[in-house]
Design a protein around this motif. Sequence first.
Motif, PDB file in Angstrom:
ATOM      1  N   THR A   1      38.951  43.390  42.080  1.00  8.18           N
ATOM      2  CA  THR A   1      39.383  43.269  40.694  1.00  8.18           C
ATOM      3  C   THR A   1      38.791  44.403  39.894  1.00  8.18           C
ATOM      4  O   THR A   1      37.626  44.783  40.105  1.00  8.18           O
TER       5      THR A   1
ATOM      6  N   GLU B   1      43.667  43.961  42.349  1.00  8.70           N
ATOM      7  CA  GLU B   1      44.337  42.769  41.840  1.00  8.70           C
ATOM      8  C   GLU B   1      44.015  42.618  40.359  1.00  8.70           C
ATOM      9  O   GLU B   1      42.864  42.772  39.955  1.00  8.70           O
TER      10      GLU B   1
ATOM     11  N   VAL C   1      41.848  40.149  32.997  1.00  5.82           N
ATOM     12  CA  VAL C   1      40.706  39.963  33.905  1.00  5.82           C
ATOM     13  C   VAL C   1      40.069  38.615  33.654  1.00  5.82           C
ATOM     14  O   VAL C   1      39.878  38.215  32.501  1.00  5.82           O
TER      15      VAL C   1
END
Length: 633
Positions: free
Chosen positions: A489, A565, A571
């Motif tokens: 991420t 991702e 987020v």
Amino acid sequence: MLTSWFVFCQINWTVTSKEKAQCKVKGKSIEECDNYIIMMHTLNDGRILVCGTKAFEPTCTHLMFEEGNVTMEDSFQSGRGKVPFDPNQNFASMMNGDTLYTAGSINFRGTVMSFQRHGKNYMRTEPIWSWLNGPKMISINFAEISKHSNNNEDDNVFLFLTELETEAQRSRLRLSRVARVCKSDLGGLRTLQRKWTSFLKARLDCPFGDEGSESLVQDVFFLQDENNVTDSIFYATFTLIPKPSSSCSQSAVCAYKLSDIQQVFRGNFMTFTDSGSWVRYTGTVFSPYPGSCINDEMRAKGVRTSKDLPDVTLLFVRNHPLMEKAVTPITGRPLLVRSTAQFSRIVVDKVTSLDGQQHIIMLIGNNSGWLQKVVWSDNDGGRIIEELQLFQDPQPIRFLQLSSRSGQLYSATRTAVAQLSVRDCSRYTSCDDCLIARDPYCGWDHLRGLCAAVAGASNSSMIQNLIDGDVEICPSFNLSKQITDIHLTVDVAQFLPCSPDTNLPVSWRFSGNILEPGPRHILLSQGLVLTPSSTDEGLYTCETVEVVKGREHRKAVIQYNVKMEVSEGGVNWIQAIVTYILASVCVVCVVIIIYVCWKQKTQNHVGSTSVSDASHEKPKIKAGSCNQENHTN
């Protein structure tokens, strides 16, 4: 009790309770009053001469080894004068044929030291301080000079020792020495009866460490040249005894050519003056040259044995045993210098590679139970290719012997013994590893697909590259590296581990380019901490890096295919914070593990490293500095 093992047999040679009681009355401890084997030598008739301290009453006997059985003779002889009373005394011995040479203390208190030849033509040193001044005996070696001498010069026997300096009055400085006598020395007719008439000694120089520190020889191995004995080399280990103001603790290996030692013994003498100092002797030198070994030129003048030497020559030898010049190493400096545990024993092997070239391998034991395997060449200097922990307990390796025929190395401390094969190549698991190591014992067998010993192998099935370890000659295998898919991420830190089998340095590549450290890329020895942005998606490769003679060799350890991702709502900050904390904890744990491993030195193998290239300039001496380990490739 002393126990000796031969195959699966054992012989017990014990001290009786009466002998032990008598020993204790003399003021010795229970441990000192045991029987310690000090000397074992095989005789021409196959028997083994064995001598022990036997409760401070040195005794000798013989062992017989036949058809797997060991027996000990019922008869015993006194070992007084042959081996020390005290098992802790320094001692050296050598058997040439059936002639025994010993060097050590010869009285109960251990205060009288002598270098002797035993048997029918018994010889010893003159018991005066100018010959031996508080010596510690290290090694005795025999050189068959007559085999390649143009004038049939007598063979030489060399004694290596340390002793208190005689050159300066009341000096307590200890120096390394090499002494030499002639094999056929029979002593003088009137002067020096049963004493060496050829005993000469010189300082043995091995320059390293602080100026003024004592460089003391610990062990010597004689590698005799089969074509010309004067080209033979003495390899010696040294330890540095630093000055009180220094914290230096170093060891080194120096090598000396036999012909250079001979040249020193043909040089100028030192003489003792009325003022109590030693200076260069400038007077008349008698003929034949004092201390010379008998040769054809001397025989032609009527000097066929040492008993034919005139008294004036013998008196000169008695009063002038010390030579002016020191014996210097063949490179002018050590072959190897290390600041780790002190070197104790050394053996040297000459190995023939697949191309027919010969290579020198030094196997060096230290006082912590470790063994270092070093390859020496004029181009690379001393290159450590392996370190092995032979004994778990940190104690000095006291015995080291190599069987070049079988490739087996035998070593021992006071409490343990070990045997290993110096030709074990199984630790090199790939062709790349096998060739990059440049181990003269090993080559890649492309028929069997493994790294194996080259001794006795067919050149058609083996490949080896000892020049630069070029792996391009390795067979090409289409084996894909391990690729791990990982989903990250944006802005959330992640630890990518990398644990190579060796301790070689690692580097990282990102999409084919070298990855430089930065805020988003924290490079550790055990992995990478990646805090990715949206542009950090791609292939990350961890590689080991080794530079051999200017050529860089890289080997992929693990690869990560990183994909990014992003959640629909942006987020997940809670997840990001948790992941960041976990990654930070992981990094701290890795750092702690690295530190603990470094402190404990648990790793038994090291990669190939070049140390102290002795073919170039001499080392600079810096007061209080131990940093003289020059690493080259």
